[in-house]
Design a protein around this motif. Structure first.
Motif, PDB file in Angstrom:
ATOM      1  N   LEU A  77       7.447  72.118   6.563  1.00 59.25           N
ATOM      2  CA  LEU A  77       8.181  72.996   7.473  1.00 59.25           C
ATOM      3  C   LEU A  77       7.696  72.796   8.905  1.00 59.25           C
ATOM      4  CD1 LEU A  77       8.417  76.328   5.426  1.00 59.25           C
ATOM      5  CD2 LEU A  77      10.186  74.597   5.792  1.00 59.25           C
ATOM      6  N   GLY A  78       6.384  72.550   9.062  1.00 61.50           N
ATOM      7  CA  GLY A  78       5.869  72.259  10.392  1.00 61.50           C
ATOM      8  C   GLY A  78       6.498  71.004  10.972  1.00 61.50           C
ATOM      9  N   LEU A  79       6.700  69.985  10.127  1.00 57.26           N
ATOM     10  CA  LEU A  79       7.367  68.769  10.580  1.00 57.26           C
ATOM     11  C   LEU A  79       8.824  69.060  10.936  1.00 57.26           C
ATOM     12  CD1 LEU A  79       7.257  65.722  11.041  1.00 57.26           C
ATOM     13  CD2 LEU A  79       7.794  65.401   8.611  1.00 57.26           C
ATOM     14  N   ALA A  80       9.486  69.873  10.137  1.00 61.42           N
ATOM     15  CA  ALA A  80      10.872  70.243  10.433  1.00 61.42           C
ATOM     16  C   ALA A  80      10.959  70.972  11.778  1.00 61.42           C
ATOM     17  CB  ALA A  80      11.434  71.125   9.312  1.00 61.42           C
ATOM     18  N   ILE A  81      10.015  71.856  12.028  1.00 65.35           N
ATOM     19  CA  ILE A  81       9.987  72.577  13.298  1.00 65.35           C
ATOM     20  C   ILE A  81       9.862  71.602  14.466  1.00 65.35           C
ATOM     21  CG2 ILE A  81       8.542  74.110  14.714  1.00 65.35           C
ATOM     22  CD1 ILE A  81       7.986  75.708  12.125  1.00 65.35           C
ATOM     23  N   ALA A  82       9.001  70.587  14.314  1.00 61.00           N
ATOM     24  CA  ALA A  82       8.818  69.598  15.374  1.00 61.00           C
ATOM     25  C   ALA A  82      10.125  68.869  15.671  1.00 61.00           C
ATOM     26  CB  ALA A  82       7.732  68.603  14.968  1.00 61.00           C
ATOM     27  N   HIS A  83      10.929  68.624  14.640  1.00 59.46           N
ATOM     28  CA  HIS A  83      12.217  67.946  14.835  1.00 59.46           C
ATOM     29  C   HIS A  83      13.282  68.892  15.395  1.00 59.46           C
ATOM     30  CE1 HIS A  83      10.725  64.343  13.091  1.00 59.46           C
ATOM     31  NE2 HIS A  83      10.708  64.770  11.839  1.00 59.46           N
ATOM     32  N   LEU A  84      13.115  70.191  15.160  1.00 58.34           N
ATOM     33  CA  LEU A  84      14.123  71.164  15.585  1.00 58.34           C
ATOM     34  C   LEU A  84      13.939  71.624  17.028  1.00 58.34           C
ATOM     35  CD1 LEU A  84      14.238  73.342  12.363  1.00 58.34           C
ATOM     36  CD2 LEU A  84      16.197  72.148  13.352  1.00 58.34           C
ATOM     37  N   GLU A  85      12.706  71.602  17.501  1.00 62.54           N
ATOM     38  CA  GLU A  85      12.446  72.096  18.856  1.00 62.54           C
ATOM     39  C   GLU A  85      13.238  71.295  19.882  1.00 62.54           C
ATOM     40  OE1 GLU A  85       8.206  71.784  18.838  1.00 62.54           O
ATOM     41  OE2 GLU A  85       7.924  73.900  18.293  1.00 62.54           O
ATOM     42  N   SER A  86      13.787  71.997  20.852  1.00 59.66           N
ATOM     43  CA  SER A  86      14.599  71.387  21.922  1.00 59.66           C
ATOM     44  C   SER A  86      15.867  70.743  21.385  1.00 59.66           C
ATOM     45  CB  SER A  86      13.775  70.346  22.699  1.00 59.66           C
ATOM     46  OG  SER A  86      12.614  70.946  23.251  1.00 59.66           O
ATOM     47  N   SER A  87      16.333  71.231  20.236  1.00 61.00           N
ATOM     48  CA  SER A  87      17.585  70.730  19.669  1.00 61.00           C
ATOM     49  C   SER A  87      18.598  71.873  19.630  1.00 61.00           C
ATOM     50  CB  SER A  87      17.355  70.194  18.250  1.00 61.00           C
ATOM     51  OG  SER A  87      17.322  71.264  17.306  1.00 61.00           O
ATOM     52  N   PRO A  88      19.872  71.570  19.372  1.00 63.69           N
ATOM     53  CA  PRO A  88      20.876  72.636  19.275  1.00 63.69           C
ATOM     54  C   PRO A  88      20.617  73.625  18.141  1.00 63.69           C
ATOM     55  CG  PRO A  88      21.935  70.505  19.592  1.00 63.69           C
ATOM     56  CD  PRO A  88      20.496  70.216  19.313  1.00 63.69           C
ATOM     57  N   ALA A  89      19.719  73.270  17.218  1.00 60.38           N
ATOM     58  CA  ALA A  89      19.405  74.145  16.082  1.00 60.38           C
ATOM     59  C   ALA A  89      18.030  74.803  16.245  1.00 60.38           C
ATOM     60  CB  ALA A  89      19.453  73.345  14.781  1.00 60.38           C
ATOM     61  N   SER A  90      17.525  74.856  17.469  1.00 58.58           N
ATOM     62  CA  SER A  90      16.173  75.365  17.699  1.00 58.58           C
ATOM     63  C   SER A  90      16.014  76.846  17.375  1.00 58.58           C
ATOM     64  CB  SER A  90      15.752  75.114  19.148  1.00 58.58           C
ATOM     65  OG  SER A  90      16.620  75.796  20.044  1.00 58.58           O
TER      66      SER A  90
END
Length: 232
Positions: A77-90
């Motif tokens: 989940l931490g890795l998913a968060i890293a990919h989500l930050e600054s994205s349209p799904a943040s």
């Protein structure tokens, strides 16, 4: 396990339930704490580790298998968060951070069998005594499901880097659920219910993320050309 060692030395701060704001300390606030916990203890060098109750068991015990799997899930989940930050799904990030905190609570409950002689510790690590976490996960699922493309075929893990990472987290969550089955009599029933519902949430979260990022999901197509059995 690092989390269990921390539990022995620090009183856990109860976080608020999903429907209320969860306060996560800033890095500067965390740094203000004295460095009292060592990473190494040497106590596990002979192949055993301790539960929160102090009981020592082999590191291949079902309890540690479950703890390791929930830790793996939180890491993903931490890795998913890293990919989500600054994205349209943040906007999904705060929810995943709450779930990471709840997985720590799941670990505390797993590490404290309910038939333990230390009932004070059992009470301290009770999971979801108010029975709200599953309900809130279901509310989040219903909210994110609105507007999702409806497919009559199987959806393959896809939809971009963030969505695919959430799919991996979903599969780890299913493994965590299976690892809890041998421990059903030793943990709170709400613990198992939460992990079971969490995999559903992660499936919808992956699909929602793909939609927010405008990435098309891939669907199963049979090698002979047909889509799925129920699309005949």
């Amino acid at each position: 396990m690092y989390a269990i060692r921390a539990l022995r030395q620090l009183r856990p701060t109860a976080h608020r339930v999903f429907s209320k704001k969860v306060e996560i300390k800033t890095p500067s606030e965390v740094k203000s704490y004295p460095p009292t916990i060592k990473v190494y203890t040497r106590t596990g060098d002979k192949g055993t580790s301790a539960l929160f109750t102090g009981e020592r068991r082999g590191k291949n015990d079902a309890v540690f298998a479950a703890l390791g799997t929930t830790d793996e899930l939180s890491s993903m989940l931490g890795l998913a968060i890293a990919h989500l930050e600054s994205s349209p799904a943040s906007s999904l990030v705060p929810r995943l951070e709450i779930i990471q905190c709840l997985l720590q609570d799941v670990g505390s409950n797993v590490a404290t069998p309910i038939d333990s002689a230390s009932q004070a510790k059992v009470k301290r690590t009770r999971f979801d005594a108010q029975r709200v976490h599953c309900t809130n996960l279901e509310e989040w699922i219903d909210e994110m499901s609105e507007g999702l493309p409806v497919h009559r075929s199987f959806i393959l893990p896809s939809g971009g880097l963030a969505a695919s990472t959430l799919h991996v987290a979903r599969t780890i969550c299913r493994r965590a659920e299976r690892s809890l089955v041998p421990l059903m009599s030793d943990i709170d029933k709400e613990t198992f219910m939460f992990v079971n519902r969490l995999s559903d949430f992660l499936f919808v979260a992956a699909r929602w993320t793909a939609m927010q990022q405008q990435i098309t999901e891939k669907i199963y197509v049979h090698q002979q050309g047909r889509v799925t059995e129920f699309d005949k």
